[in-house]
Write a protein that holds these residues in place. Structure first.
Motif, PDB file in Angstrom:
ATOM      1  N   GLY A 195      -5.836   8.564   2.133  1.00  0.00           N
ATOM      2  CA  GLY A 195      -6.054   7.708   0.967  1.00  0.00           C
ATOM      3  C   GLY A 195      -5.166   6.488   1.070  1.00  0.00           C
ATOM      4  O   GLY A 195      -5.079   5.841   2.127  1.00  0.00           O
ATOM      5  N   GLY A 196      -4.422   6.211  -0.009  1.00  0.00           N
ATOM      6  CA  GLY A 196      -3.519   5.051   0.017  1.00  0.00           C
ATOM      7  C   GLY A 196      -2.156   5.385   0.585  1.00  0.00           C
ATOM      8  O   GLY A 196      -1.263   4.528   0.640  1.00  0.00           O
ATOM      9  N   LYS A 197      -1.976   6.609   0.992  1.00  0.00           N
ATOM     10  CA  LYS A 197      -0.648   7.056   1.428  1.00  0.00           C
ATOM     11  C   LYS A 197      -0.577   7.159   2.951  1.00  0.00           C
ATOM     12  O   LYS A 197      -1.537   7.567   3.603  1.00  0.00           O
ATOM     13  CB  LYS A 197      -0.416   8.450   0.826  1.00  0.00           C
ATOM     14  CG  LYS A 197       0.942   9.005   1.067  1.00  0.00           C
ATOM     15  CD  LYS A 197       1.944   8.484   0.062  1.00  0.00           C
ATOM     16  CE  LYS A 197       3.329   9.015   0.373  1.00  0.00           C
ATOM     17  NZ  LYS A 197       4.283   8.642  -0.633  1.00  0.00           N
ATOM     18  N   THR A 198       0.560   6.792   3.506  1.00  0.00           N
ATOM     19  CA  THR A 198       0.755   6.969   4.944  1.00  0.00           C
ATOM     20  C   THR A 198       1.902   7.944   5.161  1.00  0.00           C
ATOM     21  O   THR A 198       2.983   7.764   4.606  1.00  0.00           O
ATOM     22  CB  THR A 198       1.064   5.624   5.625  1.00  0.00           C
ATOM     23  OG1 THR A 198      -0.042   4.750   5.396  1.00  0.00           O
ATOM     24  CG2 THR A 198       1.268   5.802   7.121  1.00  0.00           C
ATOM     25  N   ILE A 199       1.646   8.977   5.945  1.00  0.00           N
ATOM     26  CA  ILE A 199       2.680   9.985   6.228  1.00  0.00           C
ATOM     27  C   ILE A 199       2.960   9.961   7.723  1.00  0.00           C
ATOM     28  O   ILE A 199       2.031   9.989   8.542  1.00  0.00           O
ATOM     29  CB  ILE A 199       2.184  11.389   5.814  1.00  0.00           C
ATOM     30  CG1 ILE A 199       1.910  11.416   4.318  1.00  0.00           C
ATOM     31  CG2 ILE A 199       3.202  12.464   6.179  1.00  0.00           C
ATOM     32  CD1 ILE A 199       1.199  12.654   3.872  1.00  0.00           C
ATOM     33  N   ASP A 200       4.227   9.917   8.078  1.00  0.00           N
ATOM     34  CA  ASP A 200       4.592   9.950   9.494  1.00  0.00           C
ATOM     35  C   ASP A 200       4.607  11.389   9.997  1.00  0.00           C
ATOM     36  O   ASP A 200       5.143  12.279   9.320  1.00  0.00           O
ATOM     37  CB  ASP A 200       5.982   9.325   9.698  1.00  0.00           C
ATOM     38  CG  ASP A 200       5.928   7.813   9.587  1.00  0.00           C
ATOM     39  OD1 ASP A 200       4.810   7.262   9.688  1.00  0.00           O
ATOM     40  OD2 ASP A 200       6.979   7.194   9.381  1.00  0.00           O
ATOM     41  N   VAL A 201       4.022  11.616  11.164  1.00  0.00           N
ATOM     42  CA  VAL A 201       4.053  12.962  11.758  1.00  0.00           C
ATOM     43  C   VAL A 201       4.537  12.873  13.203  1.00  0.00           C
ATOM     44  O   VAL A 201       4.359  11.849  13.868  1.00  0.00           O
ATOM     45  CB  VAL A 201       2.660  13.655  11.732  1.00  0.00           C
ATOM     46  CG1 VAL A 201       2.202  13.958  10.329  1.00  0.00           C
ATOM     47  CG2 VAL A 201       1.629  12.841  12.481  1.00  0.00           C
TER      48      VAL A 201
END
Ligand code: SF4
Length: 546
Positions: A195-201
């Motif tokens: 969505g509008g969120k970015t998560i680092d993995v």
């Protein structure tokens, strides 16, 4: 009327030798393990049906059931949960289709790389559908690997495959260089947009968790989307073999009825014989009726798989002779060397066996490199079918249409093994991988040479029979030793099985395919878990790396 007497009404020829409830005695003697007793009874019933003898006559000759030991010396295998579709599926007709079965993806293991990548990709898609306000709070994606995935995942690169799926890569299209890059630079961080969120993995988000426990399947994993300590979405998944996946609460997709429903090879062969056609043509009719695709579409998919198999052999043969495969074994590639030297052999038969072995080693080494391979039925066994396909198509110059038909007959063999036994080494050891692959390759070969349906069955049976009991014990958890050479043996055994089946009197073949699949299932259940892709025993223990 008791259940026993009802069963007595069933004629021998109507009995299904794969139905463990058939002719089951009502009483289980005291002191005996129920499952073992039921399985012994089922085997005796099956033998009676196939031998044309009564159950009582057969039982007299069978060894007595052993009492359950007071304490098992070895760890029991992880029991499969009755809810799993792979456990329930044996009762209905075979509904697997070629596009589900033959999958292109990165090696080295369909259950430890293709399955986990499909799982995390599935989770990524599910997570992306969460409401925007929920996604706005997300902070972390986390994968936990259990059982065999944890025990041997490091050798298979399971963490890299799992991460690739999370960042939106699919097995069929992922560039193996992406996975190689993760191996060479494990600290890389990737942004995942939800969505509008970015998560680092990164690889740190894939956790090698408990290897032993009360899991529904030996290849269990969980994937979570977290907001701090709160779980926004969590799913428990199972990589059930051959790249097939399930999850908690999984229900198989609804499919159309097959034109020729079958649960056993006996039923499949009867369809072929009654309709004066081949097993391959029955399979084609079923593919079109189940999926709604045209024959041309089915063949187009099969062609894609044939071409991918040829490509994997060519690619393996073209690798430099001093290439070293990834991992601690430091195994030198040998496909090109074996092929070149085999071509110098004096006798044609020697050249043939050497070349077939080299083709299998070539495709299997590609699997060991983590390059793209085809599940037929798995990654570990990815050298067997391509060796025969390459040999028949590129060397013998067999008609492509016959090879297509061979691929469909081979698929039928794989489906039946999946339906009634397993394709997962974590459930059944190497007999479920290389054994099934060799059986498929024998059916392919027999079909290409226009064998009648009984000969196709006999060839498949023979190849499977002579892999029964084969354990899975990859050294250091890497799908290299014994796997690469074992693919060569699987390919040569497939040819041997075809050679015997096509030269014997078909009706005198004493063991039928369904009985051997039953033996595969039983042996899988009885096999110690140390020999089921855990690298706790066998060669994995006796070979010392220095
Ligand atoms: S030993 Fe057989 S089943 Fe085990 S990883 Fe190797 S090829 Fe697969």
């Amino acid at each position: 009327m008791s259940a026993m007497s009802k069963r007595e009404d069933v004629k021998d020829e109507e009995r299904n030798p794969l139905d463990p409830s058939a002719e089951m005695p009502p009483e289980i003697p005291a002191g005996l393990d129920r499952r073992k007793f039921m399985m012994r009874s089922a085997v005796i019933s099956a033998a009676a049906v196939m031998n044309g003898c009564t159950r009582a006559e057969t039982e007299k000759k069978a060894p007595p059931p052993a009492a359950a030991p007071a304490s098992a010396a070895a760890a029991p295998a992880v029991p499969l949960d009755a809810d799993l579709n792979v456990v329930k599926k044996g009762s209905g007709p075979v509904l697997t289709t070629v596009d589900e079965f033959y999958k292109v993806g990165p090696g080295p293991s369909s259950s430890h790389t293709i399955g986990p990548m499909r799982i995390t990709y599935d989770f990524y898609q599910q997570a992306a559908k969460l409401p925007a306000d929920k996604l706005a709070t997300a902070t972390k994606l986390q994968v936990n690997l259990f059982g065999s995935l944890s025990a041997t995942g490091k050798g298979h690169g399971t963490e890299r495959a799992a991460l690739a799926g999370l960042v939106g890569k699919e097995p069929a299209t992922v560039d193996p260089k992406f996975l190689d890059g993760l191996r060479d630079k494990p600290d890389q961080v990737f942004p995942v947009k939800l969505g509008g969120k970015t998560i680092d993995v990164s690889l740190k988000d894939v956790i090698y968790d408990a290897t032993k426990g009360d899991f529904k399947h030996p290849n269990t994993m969980t994937v979570k989307l977290l907001a701090g300590n709160d779980v926004l979405l969590e799913q428990e998944y199972y990589s059930v073999g051959g790249g097939f996946i399930e999850w908690k609460g999984y229900t198989p997709p609804k499919k159309n009825a097959p034109k020729y429903p079958f649960r056993t090879m006996k039923e499949l062969r009867e369809h072929a014989d009654k309709n004066k056609t081949t097993i391959a043509k029955i399979m084609l009719a079923n593919e079109t009726s189940i999926t709604g695709r045209s024959e041309a579409e089915v063949y187009a998919f099969v062609d894609k798989i044939i071409n991918a198999m040829v490509a994997t052999v060519k690619s393996g043969l073209s690798m430099p002779e001093d290439d070293v495969l990834p991992g601690p074994i430091k195994l030198h590639s040998k496909a090109a060397t074996v092929y070149k030297r085999a071509m110098d052999d004096k006798y044609e038969a020697d050249r043939g066996i050497g070349a077939l072995s080299a083709f299998a080693i070539a495709a299997s080494e590609e699997n060991g490199r983590g390059h793209l391979v085809i599940t037929a039925p798995t990654g570990g066994s990815a050298g067997v079918m391509p060796a025969l396909v390459y040999g028949l198509l590129e060397v013998r110059k067999a008609d492509r249409q016959k090879v297509r038909d061979g691929m469909l007959a081979a698929a039928a063999v794989g489906y039946l093994c999946k339906h009634h036994a397993t394709l997962s080494a974590a459930e059944g050891g190497c007999q479920a991988e290389i054994g099934v692959a060799s059986s498929m390759a024998a059916a392919l070969t027999a079909t290409v040479f226009d064998a009648e349906s009984r000969v196709v069955e006999n060839a498949a049976e023979s190849a499977l029979e002579h892999h029964l009991g084969m354990t899975c014990d990859p050294v250091a958890g890497y799908v290299q030793v014994p796997c690469i050479e074992r693919c060569a043996f699987g390919a040569v055994k497939a040819w041997t099985a075809y050679a015997i089946a096509s030269n014997e009197i078909a009706s005198r073949h004493r063991v039928d395919f369904d009985a051997t699949v039953m033996a595969l299932a039983q042996t899988a259940r009885d096999m110690n878990s140390k020999y089921k892709e855990t690298s706790e025993a066998g060669l994995a223990q006796s070979v010392v790396l220095c």
